[in-house]
Design a protein around this motif. Structure first.
Motif, PDB file in Angstrom:
ATOM      1  N   ILE A  61      59.359  74.829  32.399  1.00 29.08           N
ATOM      2  CA  ILE A  61      60.365  74.503  33.403  1.00 29.08           C
ATOM      3  C   ILE A  61      59.733  74.361  34.777  1.00 29.08           C
ATOM      4  O   ILE A  61      58.642  74.859  35.031  1.00 29.08           O
ATOM      5  CB  ILE A  61      61.469  75.594  33.473  1.00 29.08           C
ATOM      6  N   ASN A  62      60.452  73.652  35.637  1.00 29.50           N
ATOM      7  CA  ASN A  62      60.141  73.605  37.074  1.00 29.50           C
ATOM      8  C   ASN A  62      61.204  74.416  37.780  1.00 29.50           C
ATOM      9  O   ASN A  62      62.399  74.154  37.615  1.00 29.50           O
ATOM     10  CB  ASN A  62      60.158  72.165  37.605  1.00 29.50           C
ATOM     11  N   ILE A  63      60.789  75.395  38.565  1.00 27.57           N
ATOM     12  CA  ILE A  63      61.718  76.303  39.236  1.00 27.57           C
ATOM     13  C   ILE A  63      61.808  75.946  40.713  1.00 27.57           C
ATOM     14  O   ILE A  63      60.789  75.771  41.384  1.00 27.57           O
ATOM     15  CB  ILE A  63      61.263  77.765  39.085  1.00 27.57           C
ATOM     16  N   ASP A  64      63.045  75.851  41.212  1.00 21.85           N
ATOM     17  CA  ASP A  64      63.273  75.661  42.640  1.00 21.85           C
ATOM     18  C   ASP A  64      63.197  77.041  43.288  1.00 21.85           C
ATOM     19  O   ASP A  64      64.056  77.888  43.047  1.00 21.85           O
ATOM     20  CB  ASP A  64      64.640  75.024  42.876  1.00 21.85           C
ATOM     21  N   LEU A  65      62.183  77.282  44.090  1.00 21.84           N
ATOM     22  CA  LEU A  65      61.984  78.591  44.699  1.00 21.84           C
ATOM     23  C   LEU A  65      63.014  78.916  45.779  1.00 21.84           C
ATOM     24  O   LEU A  65      63.116  80.062  46.217  1.00 21.84           O
ATOM     25  CB  LEU A  65      60.575  78.708  45.274  1.00 21.84           C
ATOM     26  N   LYS A  66      63.792  77.938  46.202  1.00 18.27           N
ATOM     27  CA  LYS A  66      64.823  78.200  47.203  1.00 18.27           C
ATOM     28  C   LYS A  66      66.008  78.944  46.599  1.00 18.27           C
ATOM     29  O   LYS A  66      66.549  79.843  47.215  1.00 18.27           O
ATOM     30  CB  LYS A  66      65.297  76.895  47.834  1.00 18.27           C
ATOM     31  N   ASP A  67      66.417  78.529  45.394  1.00 17.20           N
ATOM     32  CA  ASP A  67      67.632  79.117  44.826  1.00 17.20           C
ATOM     33  C   ASP A  67      67.481  79.636  43.393  1.00 17.20           C
ATOM     34  O   ASP A  67      68.410  80.180  42.822  1.00 17.20           O
ATOM     35  CB  ASP A  67      68.792  78.125  44.895  1.00 17.20           C
ATOM     36  N   GLY A  68      66.317  79.445  42.797  1.00 17.48           N
ATOM     37  CA  GLY A  68      66.075  79.964  41.448  1.00 17.48           C
ATOM     38  C   GLY A  68      66.545  79.053  40.332  1.00 17.48           C
ATOM     39  O   GLY A  68      66.376  79.376  39.150  1.00 17.48           O
TER      40      GLY A  68
END
Length: 78
Positions: A61-68
């Motif tokens: 997966i690719n995780i958006d570090l801003k909101d998880g």
């Protein structure tokens, strides 16, 4: 015995003192750099372990570090 003037001697002593102080400071900075590089490598290892755990749990997966939030990585089929 011949000698240089007091003024010349004082100038050389001051220059030598400054150079020694600079060498000392460079040594301190190199020590700090060395410590920081070790800390960086350690944290990179921790991050890699976390990524592996997440991949085992969620798959690739690719995780958006801003909101998880995350998106699955689609693998190319040949």
């Amino acid at each position: 015995m011949s000698k240089i003037t007091e003024e010349e001697l004082k100038g050389l002593q001051e220059q030598t003192g400054k150079l020694n102080a600079i060498k000392h400071d460079i040594g301190l900075l190199e020590t700090q750099k060395h410590s920081l590089l070790h800390m960086y490598a350690e944290d990179m290892g921790k991050q890699d372990a976390s990524k592996k755990e997440l991949e085992e749990k969620y798959g690739k997966i690719n995780i958006d570090l801003k909101d998880g939030s995350y998106k699955e990585i689609e693998e190319e089929t040949k």
